[in-house]
Design a protein around this motif. Structure first.
Motif, PDB file in Angstrom:
ATOM      1  N   TYR A 185      15.503   1.103   4.015  1.00 22.07           N
ATOM      2  CA  TYR A 185      15.984   1.150   2.632  1.00 22.07           C
ATOM      3  C   TYR A 185      15.588  -0.137   1.926  1.00 22.07           C
ATOM      4  O   TYR A 185      15.903  -1.237   2.387  1.00 22.07           O
ATOM      5  CB  TYR A 185      17.498   1.332   2.614  1.00 22.07           C
ATOM      6  CG  TYR A 185      18.116   1.374   1.226  1.00 22.07           C
ATOM      7  CD1 TYR A 185      17.648   2.239   0.255  1.00 22.07           C
ATOM      8  CD2 TYR A 185      19.194   0.539   0.904  1.00 22.07           C
ATOM      9  CE1 TYR A 185      18.216   2.296  -0.997  1.00 22.07           C
ATOM     10  CE2 TYR A 185      19.784   0.593  -0.347  1.00 22.07           C
ATOM     11  CZ  TYR A 185      19.284   1.467  -1.299  1.00 22.07           C
ATOM     12  OH  TYR A 185      19.856   1.518  -2.543  1.00 22.07           O
ATOM     13  N   LEU A 186      14.894  -0.010   0.795  1.00 25.48           N
ATOM     14  CA  LEU A 186      14.406  -1.173   0.073  1.00 25.48           C
ATOM     15  C   LEU A 186      15.280  -1.560  -1.112  1.00 25.48           C
ATOM     16  O   LEU A 186      15.690  -2.705  -1.243  1.00 25.48           O
ATOM     17  CB  LEU A 186      12.968  -0.918  -0.406  1.00 25.48           C
ATOM     18  CG  LEU A 186      11.923  -0.682   0.682  1.00 25.48           C
ATOM     19  CD1 LEU A 186      10.568  -0.365   0.052  1.00 25.48           C
ATOM     20  CD2 LEU A 186      11.813  -1.900   1.592  1.00 25.48           C
ATOM     21  N   ARG A 187      15.588  -0.582  -1.964  1.00 24.86           N
ATOM     22  CA  ARG A 187      16.305  -0.915  -3.202  1.00 24.86           C
ATOM     23  C   ARG A 187      16.634   0.371  -3.934  1.00 24.86           C
ATOM     24  O   ARG A 187      16.237   1.472  -3.524  1.00 24.86           O
ATOM     25  CB  ARG A 187      15.437  -1.801  -4.099  1.00 24.86           C
ATOM     26  CG  ARG A 187      14.142  -1.116  -4.525  1.00 24.86           C
ATOM     27  CD  ARG A 187      13.186  -2.050  -5.242  1.00 24.86           C
ATOM     28  NE  ARG A 187      11.990  -1.345  -5.689  1.00 24.86           N
ATOM     29  CZ  ARG A 187      10.907  -1.164  -4.943  1.00 24.86           C
ATOM     30  NH1 ARG A 187      10.889  -1.616  -3.692  1.00 24.86           N
ATOM     31  NH2 ARG A 187       9.852  -0.526  -5.438  1.00 24.86           N
ATOM     32  N   SER A 188      17.316   0.227  -5.051  1.00 25.32           N
ATOM     33  CA  SER A 188      17.537   1.343  -5.969  1.00 25.32           C
ATOM     34  C   SER A 188      17.425   0.816  -7.397  1.00 25.32           C
ATOM     35  O   SER A 188      17.537  -0.392  -7.639  1.00 25.32           O
ATOM     36  CB  SER A 188      18.916   1.973  -5.743  1.00 25.32           C
ATOM     37  OG  SER A 188      19.932   1.054  -6.062  1.00 25.32           O
ATOM     38  N   PHE A 189      17.159   1.713  -8.330  1.00 25.40           N
ATOM     39  CA  PHE A 189      17.159   1.320  -9.735  1.00 25.40           C
ATOM     40  C   PHE A 189      17.695   2.463 -10.568  1.00 25.40           C
ATOM     41  O   PHE A 189      17.765   3.610 -10.131  1.00 25.40           O
ATOM     42  CB  PHE A 189      15.769   0.875 -10.213  1.00 25.40           C
ATOM     43  CG  PHE A 189      14.676   1.899 -10.048  1.00 25.40           C
ATOM     44  CD1 PHE A 189      14.347   2.754 -11.085  1.00 25.40           C
ATOM     45  CD2 PHE A 189      13.964   1.987  -8.864  1.00 25.40           C
ATOM     46  CE1 PHE A 189      13.328   3.683 -10.948  1.00 25.40           C
ATOM     47  CE2 PHE A 189      12.931   2.907  -8.716  1.00 25.40           C
ATOM     48  CZ  PHE A 189      12.623   3.758  -9.754  1.00 25.40           C
ATOM     49  N   GLY A 190      18.070   2.127 -11.804  1.00 25.70           N
ATOM     50  CA  GLY A 190      18.878   3.034 -12.608  1.00 25.70           C
ATOM     51  C   GLY A 190      20.329   2.609 -12.431  1.00 25.70           C
ATOM     52  O   GLY A 190      20.688   1.957 -11.447  1.00 25.70           O
ATOM     53  N   SER A 191      21.161   2.953 -13.353  1.00 26.60           N
ATOM     54  CA  SER A 191      22.561   2.538 -13.272  1.00 26.60           C
ATOM     55  C   SER A 191      23.340   3.471 -12.361  1.00 26.60           C
ATOM     56  O   SER A 191      23.076   4.665 -12.282  1.00 26.60           O
ATOM     57  CB  SER A 191      23.184   2.537 -14.668  1.00 26.60           C
ATOM     58  OG  SER A 191      24.558   2.291 -14.604  1.00 26.60           O
ATOM     59  N   TYR A 192      24.321   2.927 -11.648  1.00 27.32           N
ATOM     60  CA  TYR A 192      25.192   3.768 -10.824  1.00 27.32           C
ATOM     61  C   TYR A 192      26.202   4.522 -11.685  1.00 27.32           C
ATOM     62  O   TYR A 192      26.826   5.467 -11.227  1.00 27.32           O
ATOM     63  CB  TYR A 192      25.934   2.911  -9.786  1.00 27.32           C
ATOM     64  CG  TYR A 192      25.006   2.361  -8.735  1.00 27.32           C
ATOM     65  CD1 TYR A 192      24.488   3.190  -7.743  1.00 27.32           C
ATOM     66  CD2 TYR A 192      24.619   1.035  -8.751  1.00 27.32           C
ATOM     67  CE1 TYR A 192      23.614   2.706  -6.787  1.00 27.32           C
ATOM     68  CE2 TYR A 192      23.746   0.536  -7.797  1.00 27.32           C
ATOM     69  CZ  TYR A 192      23.263   1.370  -6.822  1.00 27.32           C
ATOM     70  OH  TYR A 192      22.390   0.886  -5.877  1.00 27.32           O
ATOM     71  N   MET A 193      26.335   4.103 -12.932  1.00 25.80           N
ATOM     72  CA  MET A 193      27.189   4.809 -13.893  1.00 25.80           C
ATOM     73  C   MET A 193      26.280   5.572 -14.844  1.00 25.80           C
ATOM     74  O   MET A 193      25.358   5.001 -15.429  1.00 25.80           O
ATOM     75  CB  MET A 193      28.061   3.827 -14.667  1.00 25.80           C
ATOM     76  CG  MET A 193      29.074   3.092 -13.819  1.00 25.80           C
ATOM     77  SD  MET A 193      30.307   4.196 -13.082  1.00 25.80           S
ATOM     78  CE  MET A 193      31.183   4.726 -14.554  1.00 25.80           C
ATOM     79  N   TYR A 194      26.522   6.868 -14.991  1.00 22.36           N
ATOM     80  CA  TYR A 194      25.655   7.651 -15.861  1.00 22.36           C
ATOM     81  C   TYR A 194      25.808   7.206 -17.304  1.00 22.36           C
ATOM     82  O   TYR A 194      26.836   6.669 -17.718  1.00 22.36           O
ATOM     83  CB  TYR A 194      25.952   9.139 -15.725  1.00 22.36           C
ATOM     84  CG  TYR A 194      27.286   9.583 -16.287  1.00 22.36           C
ATOM     85  CD1 TYR A 194      27.415   9.915 -17.631  1.00 22.36           C
ATOM     86  CD2 TYR A 194      28.412   9.674 -15.470  1.00 22.36           C
ATOM     87  CE1 TYR A 194      28.630  10.328 -18.158  1.00 22.36           C
ATOM     88  CE2 TYR A 194      29.634  10.087 -15.982  1.00 22.36           C
ATOM     89  CZ  TYR A 194      29.733  10.406 -17.320  1.00 22.36           C
ATOM     90  OH  TYR A 194      30.934  10.811 -17.826  1.00 22.36           O
ATOM     91  N   GLY A 195      24.748   7.414 -18.086  1.00 26.09           N
ATOM     92  CA  GLY A 195      24.788   7.047 -19.492  1.00 26.09           C
ATOM     93  C   GLY A 195      23.484   7.401 -20.159  1.00 26.09           C
ATOM     94  O   GLY A 195      22.605   8.036 -19.562  1.00 26.09           O
ATOM     95  N   GLU A 196      23.314   6.976 -21.402  1.00 28.41           N
ATOM     96  CA  GLU A 196      22.137   7.299 -22.193  1.00 28.41           C
ATOM     97  C   GLU A 196      21.275   6.083 -22.481  1.00 28.41           C
ATOM     98  O   GLU A 196      20.298   6.176 -23.210  1.00 28.41           O
ATOM     99  CB  GLU A 196      22.560   7.947 -23.512  1.00 28.41           C
ATOM    100  CG  GLU A 196      23.343   9.242 -23.340  1.00 28.41           C
ATOM    101  CD  GLU A 196      23.789   9.834 -24.664  1.00 28.41           C
ATOM    102  OE1 GLU A 196      23.487   9.221 -25.712  1.00 28.41           O
ATOM    103  OE2 GLU A 196      24.426  10.904 -24.653  1.00 28.41           O
ATOM    104  N   GLY A 197      21.621   4.926 -21.919  1.00 30.29           N
ATOM    105  CA  GLY A 197      20.887   3.701 -22.195  1.00 30.29           C
ATOM    106  C   GLY A 197      19.526   3.680 -21.532  1.00 30.29           C
ATOM    107  O   GLY A 197      19.165   4.558 -20.745  1.00 30.29           O
ATOM    108  N   GLN A 198      18.755   2.623 -21.830  1.00 27.89           N
ATOM    109  CA  GLN A 198      17.393   2.510 -21.318  1.00 27.89           C
ATOM    110  C   GLN A 198      17.355   2.450 -19.798  1.00 27.89           C
ATOM    111  O   GLN A 198      16.441   2.969 -19.166  1.00 27.89           O
ATOM    112  CB  GLN A 198      16.719   1.273 -21.907  1.00 27.89           C
ATOM    113  CG  GLN A 198      16.391   1.383 -23.386  1.00 27.89           C
ATOM    114  CD  GLN A 198      15.601   0.204 -23.888  1.00 27.89           C
ATOM    115  OE1 GLN A 198      15.421  -0.781 -23.181  1.00 27.89           O
ATOM    116  NE2 GLN A 198      15.114   0.286 -25.113  1.00 27.89           N
ATOM    117  N   GLU A 199      18.308   1.789 -19.204  1.00 27.46           N
ATOM    118  CA  GLU A 199      18.319   1.631 -17.755  1.00 27.46           C
ATOM    119  C   GLU A 199      19.093   2.745 -17.061  1.00 27.46           C
ATOM    120  O   GLU A 199      19.193   2.759 -15.831  1.00 27.46           O
ATOM    121  CB  GLU A 199      18.952   0.281 -17.389  1.00 27.46           C
ATOM    122  CG  GLU A 199      18.251  -0.920 -17.981  1.00 27.46           C
ATOM    123  CD  GLU A 199      16.961  -1.263 -17.267  1.00 27.46           C
ATOM    124  OE1 GLU A 199      16.835  -0.882 -16.094  1.00 27.46           O
ATOM    125  OE2 GLU A 199      16.089  -1.901 -17.879  1.00 27.46           O
TER     126      GLU A 199
END
Length: 319
Positions: A185-199
């Motif tokens: 396992y290397l990493r993750s990206f994106g937010s752990y909380m859902y939403g509409e923002g860029q990330e």
């Protein structure tokens, strides 16, 4: 012009030139020496749209029960995650049955949601029942399993042509998780909380990686395609909210020559050039019902294979 193919014989006495055009026609010219033969150039219509339906509902060879993911192996065969039959199924592009692969050694029934195939023909199946990635060889022998410690609700899987890393969309974690092919396992990206923002992502489904390392994610509930660079940094997103190109909950995603992006939605299949809508591949009469997985062949013109999930079959289109 879509593309030009030229064929010469060895001694150069004749040449055939085929020009593919965007309007669904090909221009064919043949010369002997330097002179065109009579009747050239000839304009030949190119078949486009739905050309083949493969399979039906059931559990026998050549049948499917809720097929989800599809991929093309090194032999140019179609590999399908036959989800509710708890197996992988391999057929030729002509629809001839070749092989079924089942894995019965796990605590819960193997339930493949998606499939990706590496350059050495290792199969990476996304088993959401056991929250894991199953790496197997082409004969169905399990090499390793990984991801159990991180994955919450995995939906899509893709392999980077740049470094071979395995990308998994974790719908339950609203992120993309990255592993080596050996399972680290290397990493993750994106937010752990859902939403509409860029990330942020909201129930991500399909994922595909370009030859430059750009990561395209089908951001399902945000009804858009999210694009990240090779360093997991947000670049841009795109969608279409009107007409034939309306993006209603994108699910499967595929890329053609880093130029075109193909996306399945709840009832249609769309083609984008970079971030601009190009066309709808299917039509209402084709009857797609919850198409999910999508894969592209290397034919010219390109063939698009789609898992028509609720119709329990595969459909092949020429584009």
């Amino acid at each position: 012009m879509e593309g030009i193919n030229v064929a010469d014989n060895r001694d150069g006495t004749y040449r055939v030139t085929v020009v593919g055009q965007l309007d669904g026609k090909c221009q064919v010219t043949m010369t002997i020496g330097d002179r065109p033969i009579p009747g050239c150039p000839a304009i030949i219509p190119v078949i486009k749209g739905l050309v083949k339906t493969i399979g039906s509902e059931g559990s026998a060879e050549g049948q499917y029960n809720k097929p989800w993911g599809v991929a093309i192996n090194k032999d140019r065969d179609i590999v399908t995650a036959d989800r509710e039959n708890n197996r992988l199924q391999i057929i030729t592009r002509e629809g001839k049955f070749k092989k079924i692969m089942k894995f019965k050694q796990f605590k819960k029934p193997f339930s493949p949601r998606d499939i990706a195939i590496s350059s050495d023909n290792t199969y990476y199946s996304l088993d959401d029942n056991n929250k894991q990635i199953v790496a197997s060889d082409e004969n169905g022998h399990v090499i390793r399993c990984f991801g159990q410690n991180e994955l919450k609700d995995p939906y899509g899987i893709g392999i980077s042509p740049v470094n071979g890393n395995v990308y998994v969309t974790d719908c339950g974690g609203n992120c993309v998780r990255v592993y080596t092919q050996h399972g680290k396992y290397l990493r993750s990206f994106g937010s752990y909380m859902y939403g509409e923002g860029q990330e942020q992502l909201n129930n991500p489904w399909g994922v595909v990686i370009s030859t430059t390392g750009m990561v395209f994610v089908a951001d399902w509930l945000n009804q858009r395609i999210h694009v990240f660079n090779a360093h997991d940094q947000y670049l841009y997103s795109f969608d279409c909210q009107s007409g034939d190109g309306k993006m209603r909950c994108p699910m499967g995603i595929a890329i053609e020559n880093d130029k075109y992006i193909y996306v399945t939605t709840g009832s249609s299949m769309l083609k984008f050039g970079s971030s601009k809508f190009v066309c709808r591949i299917d039509s209402d009469s084709d009857g797609l019902n919850y198409p999910v997985g999508i894969a592209l062949t290397d034919d010219v013109p390109c063939r698009v294979v789609v898992a028509d999930t609720n119709n329990h079959c595969l459909k092949m289109f020429v584009q």
